[in-house]
Design a protein around this motif. Structure first.
Motif, PDB file in Angstrom:
ATOM      1  N   THR A   4       0.776  -1.341  -0.159  1.00  0.00           N
ATOM      2  CA  THR A   4       0.012   0.164  -0.034  1.00  0.00           C
ATOM      3  C   THR A   4       0.749   1.278   0.011  1.00  0.00           C
ATOM      4  OG1 THR A   4      -1.772  -1.150   1.067  1.00  0.00           O
ATOM      5  CG2 THR A   4      -1.969   1.097   0.950  1.00  0.00           C
ATOM      6  N   ALA A   5       1.877   1.090   0.575  1.00  0.00           N
ATOM      7  CA  ALA A   5       2.798   2.343   0.741  1.00  0.00           C
ATOM      8  C   ALA A   5       3.409   2.677  -0.479  1.00  0.00           C
ATOM      9  CB  ALA A   5       4.184   2.196   1.928  1.00  0.00           C
ATOM     10  N   THR A   6       3.747   1.582  -1.378  1.00  0.00           N
ATOM     11  CA  THR A   6       4.212   1.604  -2.589  1.00  0.00           C
ATOM     12  C   THR A   6       3.245   2.355  -3.724  1.00  0.00           C
ATOM     13  OG1 THR A   6       5.775   0.085  -2.320  1.00  0.00           O
ATOM     14  CG2 THR A   6       5.500   0.672  -4.791  1.00  0.00           C
ATOM     15  N   THR A   7       2.033   1.878  -3.361  1.00  0.00           N
ATOM     16  CA  THR A   7       0.856   2.160  -4.292  1.00  0.00           C
ATOM     17  C   THR A   7       0.516   3.712  -4.082  1.00  0.00           C
ATOM     18  OG1 THR A   7      -0.089   0.250  -4.315  1.00  0.00           O
ATOM     19  CG2 THR A   7      -1.574   1.895  -4.840  1.00  0.00           C
ATOM     20  N   ILE A   8       0.632   4.188  -2.857  1.00  0.00           N
ATOM     21  CA  ILE A   8       0.547   5.432  -2.482  1.00  0.00           C
ATOM     22  C   ILE A   8       1.663   6.454  -2.952  1.00  0.00           C
ATOM     23  CG2 ILE A   8       0.307   7.252  -0.691  1.00  0.00           C
ATOM     24  CD1 ILE A   8      -1.227   5.177   0.823  1.00  0.00           C
ATOM     25  N   ARG A   9       2.717   5.955  -2.915  1.00  0.00           N
ATOM     26  CA  ARG A   9       3.995   6.742  -3.182  1.00  0.00           C
ATOM     27  C   ARG A   9       3.733   6.793  -4.715  1.00  0.00           C
ATOM     28  NH1 ARG A   9       7.943   3.689  -1.820  1.00  0.00           N
ATOM     29  NH2 ARG A   9       8.083   2.644  -3.720  1.00  0.00           N
ATOM     30  N   ASP A  10       3.691   5.859  -5.546  1.00  0.00           N
ATOM     31  CA  ASP A  10       3.600   5.970  -6.979  1.00  0.00           C
ATOM     32  C   ASP A  10       2.193   6.861  -7.250  1.00  0.00           C
ATOM     33  OD1 ASP A  10       5.700   4.360  -7.078  1.00  0.00           O
ATOM     34  OD2 ASP A  10       4.420   2.429  -7.615  1.00  0.00           O
ATOM     35  N   ASP A  11       1.152   6.811  -6.552  1.00  0.00           N
ATOM     36  CA  ASP A  11       0.168   7.806  -7.318  1.00  0.00           C
ATOM     37  C   ASP A  11       0.206   9.129  -6.423  1.00  0.00           C
ATOM     38  OD1 ASP A  11      -2.765   7.718  -7.910  1.00  0.00           O
ATOM     39  OD2 ASP A  11      -2.990   8.563  -5.793  1.00  0.00           O
ATOM     40  N   GLU A  12       1.148   9.451  -5.510  1.00  0.00           N
ATOM     41  CA  GLU A  12       1.284  10.880  -5.127  1.00  0.00           C
ATOM     42  C   GLU A  12       2.566  11.623  -6.167  1.00  0.00           C
ATOM     43  OE1 GLU A  12       2.118  10.918  -0.883  1.00  0.00           O
ATOM     44  OE2 GLU A  12       0.020  10.958  -0.711  1.00  0.00           O
ATOM     45  N   GLN A  13       3.092  10.656  -6.859  1.00  0.00           N
ATOM     46  CA  GLN A  13       4.038  11.317  -7.793  1.00  0.00           C
ATOM     47  C   GLN A  13       3.782  12.427  -8.734  1.00  0.00           C
ATOM     48  OE1 GLN A  13       6.198   8.204  -9.768  1.00  0.00           O
ATOM     49  NE2 GLN A  13       7.758   8.010  -8.094  1.00  0.00           N
ATOM     50  N   GLY A  14       2.624  12.090  -9.105  1.00  0.00           N
ATOM     51  CA  GLY A  14       1.837  13.144 -10.102  1.00  0.00           C
ATOM     52  C   GLY A  14       1.509  14.426  -9.176  1.00  0.00           C
ATOM     53  N   TRP A  15       1.122  14.437  -7.941  1.00  0.00           N
ATOM     54  CA  TRP A  15       0.515  15.488  -7.210  1.00  0.00           C
ATOM     55  C   TRP A  15       1.923  16.210  -6.627  1.00  0.00           C
ATOM     56  CZ3 TRP A  15      -1.349  15.260  -1.605  1.00  0.00           C
ATOM     57  CH2 TRP A  15      -1.915  16.168  -1.160  1.00  0.00           C
ATOM     58  N   ARG A  16       2.924  15.455  -6.397  1.00  0.00           N
ATOM     59  CA  ARG A  16       4.196  16.146  -5.995  1.00  0.00           C
ATOM     60  C   ARG A  16       4.743  16.839  -7.222  1.00  0.00           C
ATOM     61  NH1 ARG A  16       4.303  12.244  -2.217  1.00  0.00           N
ATOM     62  NH2 ARG A  16       5.189  12.922  -0.217  1.00  0.00           N
ATOM     63  N   ALA A  17       4.668  16.320  -8.329  1.00  0.00           N
ATOM     64  CA  ALA A  17       5.357  16.977  -9.699  1.00  0.00           C
ATOM     65  C   ALA A  17       4.372  18.186  -9.925  1.00  0.00           C
ATOM     66  CB  ALA A  17       5.311  16.181 -10.898  1.00  0.00           C
ATOM     67  N   ALA A  18       3.199  18.128 -10.042  1.00  0.00           N
ATOM     68  CA  ALA A  18       2.391  19.502  -9.990  1.00  0.00           C
ATOM     69  C   ALA A  18       2.796  20.277  -8.875  1.00  0.00           C
ATOM     70  CB  ALA A  18       0.950  18.929 -10.148  1.00  0.00           C
ATOM     71  N   LEU A  19       2.740  20.086  -7.915  1.00  0.00           N
ATOM     72  CA  LEU A  19       2.994  21.231  -6.730  1.00  0.00           C
ATOM     73  C   LEU A  19       4.635  21.685  -6.966  1.00  0.00           C
ATOM     74  CD1 LEU A  19       1.545  19.387  -3.736  1.00  0.00           C
ATOM     75  CD2 LEU A  19       0.807  21.261  -4.602  1.00  0.00           C
ATOM     76  N   ALA A  20       5.475  20.995  -7.271  1.00  0.00           N
ATOM     77  CA  ALA A  20       6.780  21.244  -7.636  1.00  0.00           C
ATOM     78  C   ALA A  20       6.621  22.216  -8.892  1.00  0.00           C
ATOM     79  CB  ALA A  20       7.737  20.216  -7.863  1.00  0.00           C
ATOM     80  N   THR A  21       5.994  21.973  -9.961  1.00  0.00           N
ATOM     81  CA  THR A  21       5.930  22.944 -11.044  1.00  0.00           C
ATOM     82  C   THR A  21       5.412  24.463 -10.642  1.00  0.00           C
ATOM     83  OG1 THR A  21       5.583  21.131 -12.430  1.00  0.00           O
ATOM     84  CG2 THR A  21       4.657  23.299 -13.245  1.00  0.00           C
ATOM     85  N   ILE A  22       4.254  24.204  -9.558  1.00  0.00           N
ATOM     86  CA  ILE A  22       3.704  25.449  -8.988  1.00  0.00           C
ATOM     87  C   ILE A  22       4.958  26.269  -8.335  1.00  0.00           C
ATOM     88  CG2 ILE A  22       2.579  26.464  -7.353  1.00  0.00           C
ATOM     89  CD1 ILE A  22       0.150  24.360  -8.156  1.00  0.00           C
ATOM     90  N   PHE A  23       5.578  25.665  -7.533  1.00  0.00           N
ATOM     91  CA  PHE A  23       6.788  26.374  -6.686  1.00  0.00           C
ATOM     92  C   PHE A  23       7.677  26.718  -7.748  1.00  0.00           C
ATOM     93  CE2 PHE A  23       4.568  24.184  -3.029  1.00  0.00           C
ATOM     94  CZ  PHE A  23       4.329  25.390  -2.304  1.00  0.00           C
TER      95      PHE A  23
END
Length: 185
Positions: free
Chosen positions: A113-132
């Motif tokens: 589950t941890a791996t699934t969440i980490r993989d799923d959150e990559q897109g969110w992290r990337a989008a936030l990083a782009t904003i910053f």
């Protein structure tokens, strides 16, 4: 053949509801299959493992938040809109965040589950990083900020405020204000 995607979606919705109503303590494959009108063994045709069904529930849940990122806005406005939409969803769709919270809790004990969440959150992290990153380039922020730490601050805040949805809007407003040029003046 057209029935398969519908049945698959029905299983995901039934699993989502089971987690929302009873947490992982109530997450049993037999009742989920029965809720959709199929036998337990047939469920494995759609989801070979329990982990596969959990991953599908996660994608179903996070998919409901994908439309909150408006790429046509300036970085500060994009961040404010994105987090504001999530804060609104916290009170409008509490079951969504109950499920996400349950998944995060399970991830602390279950590597799959941890791996699934980490993989799923990559897109969110990337989008936030782009904003910053864009905000840094455009000098939109009140301070020089570390992009990675800012991303983690936003994610940690959103995950934390899920526990107290009634304070989501003022907390998000305060968080956005920390980055705003106006607050640094």
């Amino acid at each position: 053949m057209a029935e398969q995607p519908d049945r698959r979606q029905a299983l995901i919705r039934a699993a989502f509801s089971a987690i929302a109503e009873n947490g992982f303590e109530g997450f049993r494959l037999r009742p989920i299959a029965a809720a959709v009108g199929i036998d337990h063994s047939t469920l494995h045709h759609y989801f070979p493992t329990k982990a596969d069904l959990i991953a599908a529930v996660l994608h179903h849940a996070t998919g409901q938040l994908e439309g909150t990122m408006r790429m046509d806005l300036e970085p500060a406005a994009r961040l404010r809109h994105h987090l504001g939409e999530i804060a609104t969803a916290l009170t409008a769709q509490p079951e969504l965040f109950i499920v996400l919270d349950e998944l995060d809790r399970r991830a602390r004990r279950d590597q799959s589950t941890a791996t699934t969440i980490r993989d799923d959150e990559q897109g969110w992290r990337a989008a936030l990083a782009t904003i910053f990153e864009e905000g840094v380039e455009q000098r939109a922020w009140s301070v020089d900020l570390d992009v990675d730490s800012s991303v983690e601050l936003v994610i940690a805040t959103i995950k934390g405020v899920r526990l107290r949805p009634e304070v989501a809007e003022p907390v998000v407003e305060q968080l956005c204000g920390l980055f705003s040029k106006e607050s640094g003046s």
